[in-house]
Every structure is written in C-alpha cells, then in structure tokens.
Design a protein around this motif. Structure first.
Motif, mmCIF file in Angstrom:
data_model
loop_
_atom_site.group_PDB
_atom_site.id
_atom_site.type_symbol
_atom_site.label_atom_id
_atom_site.label_comp_id
_atom_site.label_asym_id
_atom_site.label_seq_id
_atom_site.Cartn_x
_atom_site.Cartn_y
_atom_site.Cartn_z
ATOM 1 N N GLY A 64 20.826 0.644 5.885
ATOM 2 C CA GLY A 64 19.807 0.073 5.007
ATOM 3 C C GLY A 64 19.573 1.049 3.706
ATOM 4 O O GLY A 64 20.599 1.667 3.361
ATOM 5 N N ILE A 65 18.326 0.967 3.355
ATOM 6 C CA ILE A 65 17.819 1.863 2.307
ATOM 7 C C ILE A 65 16.545 2.419 2.481
ATOM 8 O O ILE A 65 15.901 2.164 3.429
ATOM 9 N N ARG A 66 16.540 3.587 1.816
ATOM 10 C CA ARG A 66 15.172 4.211 1.784
ATOM 11 C C ARG A 66 14.676 4.398 0.087
ATOM 12 O O ARG A 66 15.480 4.576 -0.885
ATOM 13 N N LYS A 67 13.429 3.891 -0.244
ATOM 14 C CA LYS A 67 13.039 3.678 -1.721
ATOM 15 C C LYS A 67 11.552 4.476 -1.690
ATOM 16 O O LYS A 67 10.963 4.323 -0.699
ATOM 17 N N LYS A 68 11.300 5.063 -2.611
ATOM 18 C CA LYS A 68 9.952 5.722 -3.079
ATOM 19 C C LYS A 68 8.986 4.664 -3.476
ATOM 20 O O LYS A 68 9.459 3.814 -4.541
ATOM 21 N N VAL A 69 7.944 4.535 -3.175
ATOM 22 C CA VAL A 69 6.974 3.440 -3.432
ATOM 23 C C VAL A 69 5.617 3.980 -3.813
ATOM 24 O O VAL A 69 5.272 5.044 -3.006
ATOM 25 N N MET A 70 4.958 3.810 -4.825
ATOM 26 C CA MET A 70 3.704 4.072 -4.968
ATOM 27 C C MET A 70 2.633 3.110 -4.892
ATOM 28 O O MET A 70 2.536 2.254 -5.522
ATOM 29 N N PRO A 71 1.658 3.423 -3.785
ATOM 30 C CA PRO A 71 0.628 2.525 -3.415
ATOM 31 C C PRO A 71 -0.643 2.192 -4.651
ATOM 32 O O PRO A 71 -0.870 3.418 -5.194
ATOM 33 N N GLN A 72 -1.068 0.979 -4.830
ATOM 34 C CA GLN A 72 -1.980 0.801 -5.573
ATOM 35 C C GLN A 72 -3.068 0.524 -4.749
ATOM 36 O O GLN A 72 -3.183 -0.155 -3.732
ATOM 37 N N LEU A 73 -4.534 0.581 -5.332
ATOM 38 C CA LEU A 73 -5.564 0.314 -4.613
ATOM 39 C C LEU A 73 -5.676 -1.180 -4.217
ATOM 40 O O LEU A 73 -6.550 -1.706 -3.298
ATOM 41 N N GLY A 75 -3.330 -2.910 -3.034
ATOM 42 C CA GLY A 75 -2.639 -3.384 -1.787
ATOM 43 C C GLY A 75 -1.148 -3.656 -2.147
ATOM 44 O O GLY A 75 -0.218 -3.805 -1.559
ATOM 45 N N THR A 76 -0.953 -3.407 -3.553
ATOM 46 C CA THR A 76 0.433 -3.785 -4.119
ATOM 47 C C THR A 76 1.121 -2.135 -4.254
ATOM 48 O O THR A 76 0.433 -1.156 -4.028
ATOM 49 N N ARG A 132 3.100 6.638 10.061
ATOM 50 C CA ARG A 132 3.313 5.355 9.642
ATOM 51 C C ARG A 132 2.080 4.849 8.569
ATOM 52 O O ARG A 132 1.105 5.226 9.030
ATOM 53 N N THR A 133 2.348 4.171 7.589
ATOM 54 C CA THR A 133 1.244 3.772 6.679
ATOM 55 C C THR A 133 1.477 2.352 6.362
ATOM 56 O O THR A 133 2.423 1.788 6.913
ATOM 57 N N GLY A 134 0.692 1.858 5.347
ATOM 58 C CA GLY A 134 1.002 0.703 4.661
ATOM 59 C C GLY A 134 0.118 0.382 3.418
ATOM 60 O O GLY A 134 -0.344 1.643 2.791
ATOM 61 N N THR A 139 -10.898 -3.168 -1.912
ATOM 62 C CA THR A 139 -11.569 -4.379 -2.912
ATOM 63 C C THR A 139 -12.490 -3.299 -3.911
ATOM 64 O O THR A 139 -12.384 -2.114 -3.654
ATOM 65 N N GLY A 140 -13.293 -4.416 -4.754
ATOM 66 C CA GLY A 140 -13.855 -3.316 -5.893
ATOM 67 C C GLY A 140 -15.073 -2.349 -5.257
ATOM 68 O O GLY A 140 -15.514 -1.453 -5.854
ATOM 69 N N ASN A 141 -15.559 -2.768 -4.047
ATOM 70 C CA ASN A 141 -16.642 -2.122 -3.411
ATOM 71 C C ASN A 141 -15.988 -1.052 -2.607
ATOM 72 O O ASN A 141 -17.149 -0.193 -1.999
ATOM 73 N N GLY A 142 -15.011 -0.878 -2.182
ATOM 74 C CA GLY A 142 -14.310 0.259 -1.197
ATOM 75 C C GLY A 142 -14.168 -0.090 -0.206
ATOM 76 O O GLY A 142 -13.451 0.447 0.831
ATOM 77 N N GLU A 143 -14.449 -1.251 0.402
ATOM 78 C CA GLU A 143 -14.224 -2.030 1.842
ATOM 79 C C GLU A 143 -12.589 -2.556 1.740
ATOM 80 O O GLU A 143 -12.135 -2.851 0.931
ATOM 81 N N LYS A 144 -12.353 -2.304 3.018
ATOM 82 C CA LYS A 144 -11.009 -2.534 3.309
ATOM 83 C C LYS A 144 -10.740 -4.194 3.395
ATOM 84 O O LYS A 144 -11.603 -4.721 3.829
ATOM 85 N N ILE A 145 -9.433 -4.732 2.847
ATOM 86 C CA ILE A 145 -9.286 -6.257 3.124
ATOM 87 C C ILE A 145 -8.453 -6.129 4.260
ATOM 88 O O ILE A 145 -7.714 -5.601 4.551
ATOM 89 N N LYS A 146 -8.735 -7.357 4.984
ATOM 90 C CA LYS A 146 -7.978 -7.321 6.186
ATOM 91 C C LYS A 146 -6.693 -8.370 5.943
ATOM 92 O O LYS A 146 -6.578 -8.745 5.043
#
Length: 146
Positions: A64-73, A75-76, A132-134, A139-146
């Motif tokens: 397969g592959i390994r790729k570097k990705v940069m997480p954004q606030l 979720g992208t 492991r992470t994801g 959200t705008g107020n700092g709460e996690k989106i499900k």
C-alpha cells in the motif's frame, strides 16, 4: 537450583510475551497514526506533545502507501501528492516495512502492531512509537463533533 528455575521461568515469560506480528495483522496499519515519542539508541527519548502531521496508511494484501497528512480543526486534512509505497515483508519470524519512492528505498522493522499502537525501528536503531488517531473535528465552541 531454585534460582536456575526462577531465571528460566522469567526468560520464558519474556520470550513468550513478545508481540509476534502475523500477516493478518497488516490490516491494523490502515488509518491515521500520530507519533508519540522516539527512543534513541543512546537511551534518550524524544517526546512529541503536539503534531502538525499524521502518518496515513492505506494497505491491502501486504502492500500500500504511507502519506503525511495535516489535520485541520474542522475534521478535514491537508494532503499533497507525495506518498511512499509500502510493502510488508515477513522474514525470520520478524515483520518489516519496505518503503520506496522515486528517490529512495529504506526498511523499518515492525516491532509492535495493535489496534491502538504502532512501533517501528529504523536502520539507525531509533524506535518510533505511534498511537492511533483520527480527525480532530472541533466545532466553533471547541466541542467535539460526533
């Protein structure tokens, strides 16, 4: 005589507890991994509190592959076209990750692979510990989106 038996039992426990990686475990590589620390050959550790990038693996049938990705606030992830080809190789009761790009080839020994932990050792004897992470998904107020 008791000491000999105790030492033999301890040696058996140490050898028996080693995490052997099987071909079926390769699928556990799939997903996002965040580096936690690097164990250096001189015994020092380099800890990572915050990471700007994750390693993303996409594996199928031991390649397969390994790729570097940069997480954004939101979720992208920011990604680019760069990646490394990865081949999982089993040899002498050990598992290896063989990487290749157009410019280089290298190998890391796969030390530990579970649902939540990944440890690899490179040719310089540095051990890289990942969790492991994801996506971050805030959200705008700092709460996690499900």
């Amino acid at each position: 005589m008791k000491n000999v038996f105790k030492m033999a039992l301890i040696a058996l426990l140490i050898v028996g507890c080693k995490n052997k990686i099987e071909p079926a475990d390769v699928a556990k590589l799939n997903g996002y991994w965040e580096i936690e620390k690097v164990d250096l050959p001189d015994g020092e550790d380099k800890n990572f509190k915050i990471n700007e990038s994750y390693d993303f693996f996409a594996m199928k049938n031991n390649e397969g592959i390994r790729k570097k990705v940069m997480p954004q606030l939101d979720g992208t992830f920011i990604v680019n076209d760069s990646y490394e080809n990865v081949l999982v190789r089993f040899e002498d009761e050990k598992a290896y990750l063989d990487y290749s790009t157009d410019f280089a080839k290298w190998t890391e020994e796969l030390i530990t692979l579970t649902d939540d932990e990944l440890v690899v050792k490179n040719e310089e004897k540095k051990e890289y510990h990942y969790k492991r992470t994801g996506p971050i998904n805030l959200t705008g107020n700092g709460e996690k989106i499900k």
